[in-house]
Design an enzyme around this catalytic site. Structure first.
Site, PDB file in Angstrom:
ATOM      1  N   ASP A 185      -7.006   3.930  -4.597  1.00 12.32           N
ATOM      2  CA  ASP A 185      -7.568   3.749  -3.255  1.00 12.32           C
ATOM      3  C   ASP A 185      -8.280   5.068  -2.940  1.00 12.32           C
ATOM      4  O   ASP A 185      -8.680   5.779  -3.868  1.00 12.32           O
ATOM      5  CB  ASP A 185      -6.444   3.413  -2.260  1.00 12.32           C
ATOM      6  N   LYS A 242       0.857  -1.192   0.000  1.00 12.93           N
ATOM      7  CA  LYS A 242       0.000   0.000   0.000  1.00 12.93           C
ATOM      8  C   LYS A 242       0.878   1.221   0.000  1.00 12.93           C
ATOM      9  O   LYS A 242       2.002   1.193   0.514  1.00 12.93           O
ATOM     10  CB  LYS A 242      -0.879   0.009   1.245  1.00 12.93           C
TER      11      LYS A 242
END
Ligand code: GLU
Length: 420
Positions: A147, A107
């Site tokens: 995201d 991430k």
């Protein structure tokens, strides 16, 4: 909190610990899996429109790479910290294992408020952040995706920046791209579609009908808005929705199609002129007596206190990490099932994988093919989770999902062995 960590990594480790007794994982391998493999922090200087330079902080964490190239999104949000990115990278690792994608987990993010940035500033920030992490990513190494507050346009800039350095176009270095440059049909709505698929599966499992089931959604960004639309299409009745601007409630059902379009065009949800809807605060929404509550915004919104006042029949986690471990205990005690994030919101990365496969094959699929494959993979992960929960006598669905993921990652590490 231990080692200066704030909540999210600690919560993720607690979730792993709870699953450990149900997983057949070597003790040393498990210890290894609790630690992120690497995290890069980069400074992101950006020339603002007024001629000033501002420096933002960016991160990329590669948590576990036992099962393949690292994969996970990039978020732009003021809450982004190394701790948050690390926990999110861990959750990506377990999510990808649970839905059996050949990926590890990663991430990234930049601490910024994209609402305060112009399009040009956002572009410069994206290009500079991509330059900062470009030695760490690559189509076989680590594949970013959208995201929170990032979208196909941001992915296009990332892909272009990476490609400029390589000297040729590398579509498969990121997923969630516009369809015109190698994106896949169905990616934009994939996470919301996945939420609607697993909600329907849960209702089937509980022997209840999704028709007219009442739903409250906290968070009305891309994921929340698509989940609302697709659940409404499956017959559910979305009665409440909220975002940072406020919330709307109509016991007879909101006009989700109109509301989603209005918000996508930049309108404030709370300002949507629906004469039948009344205002509702975020915490009141989470306490509504509905069949399904869907947290679709940030982490840690369902605390122990919120869990004690929760009246919904089930919780479906569209956001990453919305429920704290303490709240999980309360909900389990109160017999309120929680479909965990690593299952409920896995639709996005599943379709990202299908995009990457298409880029690698240099062959585009149809929307029908993509949606059918998404449904097949999520239904199978849902069935496996419920089966594991039942067969191994596991107290809740999250722990069952983690047990499957930890087993899979653990086996990969055991086969590969420890270097050197
Ligand atoms: N950001 C999404 C997630 O949290 C998708 C990641 C991806 O597509 O790689 O699952």
């Amino acid at each position: 909190m231990a080692n200066g960590e704030s909540g999210s990594v600690e919560n993720m480790r607690t979730q792993m610990d709870r699953a450990r007794e149900y997983a057949e994982v070597d003790e040393n391998v498990f210890t290894r899996m609790q630690h992120p493999e690497r995290t890069l922090k980069v400074s992101v200087p950006v020339l603002m429109d007024d001629g000033e330079e501002r420096v933002f902080e960016g991160y990329r964490c590669q948590f576990d790479g036992g099962r393949g190239p690292y994969k996970g999104g990039v978020r732009y949000h003021p809450s982004v910290t190394m701790d948050e990115v690390t926990a999110l990278a861990g959750w990506m690792s377990w999510k990808n294992a649970l839905v059996d994608l050949p990926y590890g987990g990663a991430k990234g993010g930049v601490s910024c408020d994209p609402k305060e940035l112009s399009r040009d500033e956002l572009k410069r920030l994206t290009r500079r952040y991509t330059e900062g992490i470009r030695r760490m990513i690559g189509p076989q190494i680590d594949i970013p995706a959208p995201d929170m507050n990032t979208n196909p346009q941001v992915m296009a800039w990332m892909m272009d920046t990476y490609s400029v350095y390589e000297g040729y176009t590398v579509p498969q270095v990121v997923t969630g791209k516009p369809v015109e440059i190698g994106g896949t049909p169905g990616r934009v709505e994939a996470t919301g579609r996945g939420v609607s698929i697993v909600t329907e599966q849960l209702f089937e499992h509980l022997d209840e009908a999704i028709d007219d089931a009442t739903v409250a959604i906290q968070g009305f960004g891309n994921v929340g808005a698509w989940a609302a639309r697709l659940l409404a299409r499956r017959g559910a009745n979305v009665v409440a929705a909220s975002d940072v601007s406020g919330g709307l409630y109509d016991p007879d059902g909101l006009d989700v199609i109109g509301l989603a379009e209005y918000v996508e065009e930049g309108g404030d949800l709370a300002e949507y002129g629906d004469p039948d809807a009344t205002e509702i605060a975020n915490d009141a929404l989470l306490a509504l007596d509905v069949d399904v509550v869907i947290p679709a915004a940030i982490a840690n919104v369902i605390t122990t206190e919120v869990a004690e006042n929760l009246e919904a029949g089930v919780v479906v986690e569209a956001a990453n990490g919305p429920t704290t471990p303490g709240a999980d205990d309360v909900l389990a005690e109160r017999d309120i099932p929680v479909v965990p994030d690593i299952l409920a919101n896995a639709g996005g990365v599943t379709v990202s994988y299908l995009e990457w496969v298409q880029n690698t094959q240099e062959y585009a699929w149809t929307l029908e093919q993509v949606n059918a494959e998404l449904e097949r993979r999520l239904v199978s992960a849902f069935d496996e989770t419920v089966e594991t929960y039942t067969d191994r006598g596991i107290p809740d669905l999250r722990t069952a999902a983690y047990a499957i993921a930890i087993d899979r990652c653990g086996r990969a590490h055991s086969y590969r062995g420890l270097f050197p």
